[in-house]
Write a protein that holds these residues in place. Structure first.
Motif, PDB file in Angstrom:
ATOM      1  N   GLY A 138       1.002  -0.879  -0.438  1.00  0.00           N
ATOM      2  CA  GLY A 138       0.078   0.139  -0.357  1.00  0.00           C
ATOM      3  C   GLY A 138       0.905   1.187  -0.070  1.00  0.00           C
ATOM      4  N   LEU A 139       0.112   2.287   0.760  1.00  0.00           N
ATOM      5  CA  LEU A 139       0.891   3.961   0.147  1.00  0.00           C
ATOM      6  C   LEU A 139       0.279   4.139   1.326  1.00  0.00           C
ATOM      7  CD1 LEU A 139       2.360   5.469  -1.838  1.00  0.00           C
ATOM      8  CD2 LEU A 139       0.115   6.367  -2.633  1.00  0.00           C
ATOM      9  N   GLY A 140       1.343   5.083   2.170  1.00  0.00           N
ATOM     10  CA  GLY A 140       0.585   5.951   3.521  1.00  0.00           C
ATOM     11  C   GLY A 140       1.001   7.099   3.483  1.00  0.00           C
TER      12      GLY A 140
ATOM     13  N   GLY B 112       4.586  -6.999   8.841  1.00  0.00           N
ATOM     14  CA  GLY B 112       5.616  -6.580   7.840  1.00  0.00           C
ATOM     15  C   GLY B 112       5.965  -5.846   8.108  1.00  0.00           C
ATOM     16  N   VAL B 113       7.229  -4.676   6.236  1.00  0.00           N
ATOM     17  CA  VAL B 113       8.166  -4.386   6.713  1.00  0.00           C
ATOM     18  C   VAL B 113       7.527  -3.308   5.859  1.00  0.00           C
ATOM     19  CG1 VAL B 113       9.840  -6.076   7.151  1.00  0.00           C
ATOM     20  CG2 VAL B 113       8.505  -5.390   4.536  1.00  0.00           C
ATOM     21  N   LYS B 114       8.774  -2.424   6.394  1.00  0.00           N
ATOM     22  CA  LYS B 114       7.938  -0.989   6.267  1.00  0.00           C
ATOM     23  C   LYS B 114       8.739   0.871   5.610  1.00  0.00           C
ATOM     24  CE  LYS B 114       6.006   2.744   8.841  1.00  0.00           C
ATOM     25  NZ  LYS B 114       4.937   3.072   9.367  1.00  0.00           N
ATOM     26  N   GLY B 115       8.897   0.731   4.209  1.00  0.00           N
ATOM     27  CA  GLY B 115       9.749   2.082   4.206  1.00  0.00           C
ATOM     28  C   GLY B 115       9.206   2.996   4.198  1.00  0.00           C
ATOM     29  N   SER B 116      10.126   4.099   4.465  1.00  0.00           N
ATOM     30  CA  SER B 116       9.494   5.377   4.643  1.00  0.00           C
ATOM     31  C   SER B 116      10.879   7.158   3.809  1.00  0.00           C
ATOM     32  CB  SER B 116       9.561   5.695   6.340  1.00  0.00           C
ATOM     33  OG  SER B 116       8.702   4.724   6.829  1.00  0.00           O
TER      34      SER B 116
ATOM     35  N   LEU C 252       5.586   3.344   2.245  1.00  0.00           N
ATOM     36  CA  LEU C 252       5.852   1.550   1.178  1.00  0.00           C
ATOM     37  C   LEU C 252       5.475   1.133   2.048  1.00  0.00           C
ATOM     38  CD1 LEU C 252       7.427   2.882  -1.576  1.00  0.00           C
ATOM     39  CD2 LEU C 252       5.036   3.430  -1.409  1.00  0.00           C
ATOM     40  N   PRO C 253       4.212   0.467   2.789  1.00  0.00           N
ATOM     41  CA  PRO C 253       4.399  -0.760   3.190  1.00  0.00           C
ATOM     42  C   PRO C 253       4.229  -2.590   2.483  1.00  0.00           C
ATOM     43  CG  PRO C 253       2.356   0.249   3.316  1.00  0.00           C
ATOM     44  CD  PRO C 253       2.967   0.586   2.561  1.00  0.00           C
ATOM     45  N   ILE C 254       4.215  -3.224   3.080  1.00  0.00           N
ATOM     46  CA  ILE C 254       4.501  -4.256   2.704  1.00  0.00           C
ATOM     47  C   ILE C 254       4.485  -5.652   3.429  1.00  0.00           C
ATOM     48  CG2 ILE C 254       5.287  -6.531   0.924  1.00  0.00           C
ATOM     49  CD1 ILE C 254       6.380  -4.726  -0.296  1.00  0.00           C
TER      50      ILE C 254
END
Length: 241
Positions: free
Chosen positions: A97-99, A161-165, A139-141
């Motif tokens: 997704g997107l946040g 999950g993992v999240k890139g910010s 950007l979470p997965i």
């Protein structure tokens, strides 16, 4: 003549019965097909695509000596996730997704100077305000387990999950006896953060925790020692279909 007339009536009666039987069979087959198509259609569209928002209490790990958080630091996230089931029952899935995330950290690490040359120190003097504010695009997965069905959206879940910010905006504010200092776009902050998270609960309200795997700062130092602050944020996350 009577016999012929009787035979004709019997003949017409049997034709009528055959027509009714055929219509009944056709109707049953047609109903069955419609039921199958309806079931297939519902099942094929069943996804847990969700909007989410969260509120967190933000803490800092790996703090330098004498550094402390002295007020309640908060965070807020909002976004959307696309669900991708991988089993027939649709209880196991991946999602991406997107946040957006906005974090505050209120503490006694003084950041003064300029965005190109910031100076860091642990505050000993009295001050009114000292905080770090950051805005990220996320950007979470995640990997998902739930016991949901297409008839009900009330279920238990465990998502991790993992999240890139990516850092979009940062602002530090110090207001004390020596004056007020505001810095935006500090080059010492890491532009890209990444971490792991987990969400677990029932129905709409769930517990949430995030741990940053790399430091908030890329090059900040106190007395020639790198500042290795990492985020640990815990709170509640809400999912809305």
């Amino acid at each position: 003549m009577k016999t012929l007339h009787k035979n004709k009536r019997l003949h017409l009666f049997f034709i009528h019965i055959l027509l009714l039987s055929g219509f009944s069979v056709y109707s049953q087959q047609d109903t069955t097909v419609l039921k199958e198509e309806t079931t297939t259609k519902i099942d094929s569209l069943y996804r847990e695509d969700q909007f989410f928002f969260s509120f967190t209490y933000n803490t800092l790990q790996n703090k330098p000596s004498r550094m402390a958080q002295n007020k309640f630091s908060t965070g807020f996230s909002v976004g959307v996730l696309r669900d991708m089931p991988i089993n027939k029952e649709r209880t196991i899935a991946f999602a991406s997704g997107l946040g957006l995330t906005y974090n505050n950290y209120i503490q006694n690490l003084s950041i003064q100077g300029s965005s190109q040359k910031a100076l860091y120190a642990i505050l000993e003097e009295q001050y009114q305000t000292n905080k770090i504010s950051q805005l990220f695009i996320d950007l979470p997965i995640e990997f998902r387990w739930r016991n949901s069905t297409y008839q009900s959206h009330k279920f238990w879940r465990v998502y991790g999950g993992v999240k890139g910010s990516y850092l979009l905006y940062d602002r530090t504010v110090f207001d004390g006896d020596s004056g007020k200092s505001i810095i935006k776009g500090n080059k010492d902050f890491n532009k890209l953060l990444y971490g792991v998270y987990v969400a677990a609960g029932y129905n709409t309200i769930n517990l949430y925790a995030y741990y940053g795997l790399n430091p908030l700062f890329a090059s900040a130092k106190i007395e020639d020692k790198n500042i290795q602050l990492k985020a640990l944020n815990v709170g509640l996350i809400f999912y809305i279909l």
